[in-house]
Scaffold this motif. Structure first.
Motif, mmCIF file in Angstrom:
data_model
loop_
_atom_site.group_PDB
_atom_site.id
_atom_site.type_symbol
_atom_site.label_atom_id
_atom_site.label_comp_id
_atom_site.label_asym_id
_atom_site.label_seq_id
_atom_site.Cartn_x
_atom_site.Cartn_y
_atom_site.Cartn_z
ATOM 1 N N HIS A 42 0.837 -1.202 0.000
ATOM 2 C CA HIS A 42 0.000 0.000 0.000
ATOM 3 C C HIS A 42 0.874 1.255 0.000
ATOM 4 O O HIS A 42 0.577 2.230 -0.692
ATOM 5 N N ASP A 43 1.940 1.238 0.795
ATOM 6 C CA ASP A 43 2.860 2.378 0.830
ATOM 7 C C ASP A 43 3.464 2.628 -0.548
ATOM 8 O O ASP A 43 3.589 3.777 -0.989
ATOM 9 N N TYR A 45 2.217 1.803 -3.464
ATOM 10 C CA TYR A 45 1.146 2.308 -4.330
ATOM 11 C C TYR A 45 0.988 3.813 -4.135
ATOM 12 O O TYR A 45 0.981 4.584 -5.087
ATOM 13 N N ASP A 46 0.882 4.231 -2.869
ATOM 14 C CA ASP A 46 0.736 5.645 -2.547
ATOM 15 C C ASP A 46 1.980 6.435 -2.956
ATOM 16 O O ASP A 46 1.879 7.556 -3.474
ATOM 17 N N SER A 50 2.695 9.790 -5.386
ATOM 18 C CA SER A 50 3.441 10.948 -4.873
ATOM 19 C C SER A 50 4.635 11.274 -5.760
ATOM 20 O O SER A 50 4.866 12.430 -6.129
ATOM 21 N N MET A 75 1.428 12.796 1.220
ATOM 22 C CA MET A 75 0.264 11.989 0.862
ATOM 23 C C MET A 75 -0.378 11.439 2.129
ATOM 24 O O MET A 75 0.303 10.853 2.972
ATOM 25 N N ARG A 77 -3.393 8.884 3.487
ATOM 26 C CA ARG A 77 -4.208 7.748 3.061
ATOM 27 C C ARG A 77 -5.377 7.559 4.025
ATOM 28 O O ARG A 77 -5.207 7.589 5.227
ATOM 29 N N TYR A 87 -10.987 3.978 -1.703
ATOM 30 C CA TYR A 87 -9.631 4.177 -1.165
ATOM 31 C C TYR A 87 -9.292 5.628 -1.443
ATOM 32 O O TYR A 87 -9.255 6.052 -2.603
ATOM 33 N N LEU A 89 -6.883 8.992 -1.289
ATOM 34 C CA LEU A 89 -5.548 9.569 -1.152
ATOM 35 C C LEU A 89 -5.673 11.076 -1.310
ATOM 36 O O LEU A 89 -6.360 11.555 -2.224
ATOM 37 N N ALA A 91 -3.261 14.353 -1.694
ATOM 38 C CA ALA A 91 -1.901 14.847 -1.918
ATOM 39 C C ALA A 91 -1.851 16.346 -1.644
ATOM 40 O O ALA A 91 -2.737 17.092 -2.062
#
Length: 132
Positions: A42-43, A45-46, A50, A75, A77, A87, A89, A91
């Motif tokens: 997940h990190d 992906y985020d 970014s 970012m 989450r 989900y 996010l 930014a």
């Protein structure tokens, strides 16, 4: 392009990701049974979003001769509704340089058009998984 992910036998969940000539470590958190020896999937992906926003802003500023000195992307989450299909996010761009409000707005618009943002929000991604 092929990405290879191989298990690191020294830790219960950590895997080593090979992308071209780059090596990254990924792991689960301690709460998930991992050792937190790297960012979680997940990190990553985020982080992909970014990084894409930061690179797109720098590319755009260079192309338009905008005096951008530094860009940082924070970012946040919210995965609280991920199992229900949402989900979130958020930014935040931190820009430095002798920028006008018009230039800041241009850079924000460029960040919103980064390729990963488009992939995550506008494109149907088809994933297949097979045994090899």
């Amino acid at each position: 392009m092929t990405i290879k992910v191989l298990r690191d036998q020294s830790l219960p969940m950590r895997h080593i990701v090979h992308v071209r000539n780059h090596i990254l470590s990924t792991d689960g958190s301690v709460e998930e049974g991992g050792s937190d020896a790297g960012p979680s999937p997940h990190d990553l992906y985020d982080a992909a979003l970014s990084a894409c926003k930061a690179l797109t802003v720098v590319w755009y500023a260079k192309r338009k001769n905008i005096p951008l000195e530094h860009v940082e992307v924070s970012m946040e989450r919210d995965a609280s509704e991920e199992r229900q299909g949402t989900y979130r996010l958020a930014a935040t761009l931190h820009l430095t340089g002798n920028l006008t409000e018009t230039q800041r707005a241009e850079l924000l618009a460029a960040a919103q058009k980064c390729p990963i943002h488009k992939l995550m929000t506008s494109v149907t991604t088809e994933v297949t998984t097979v045994l090899g």
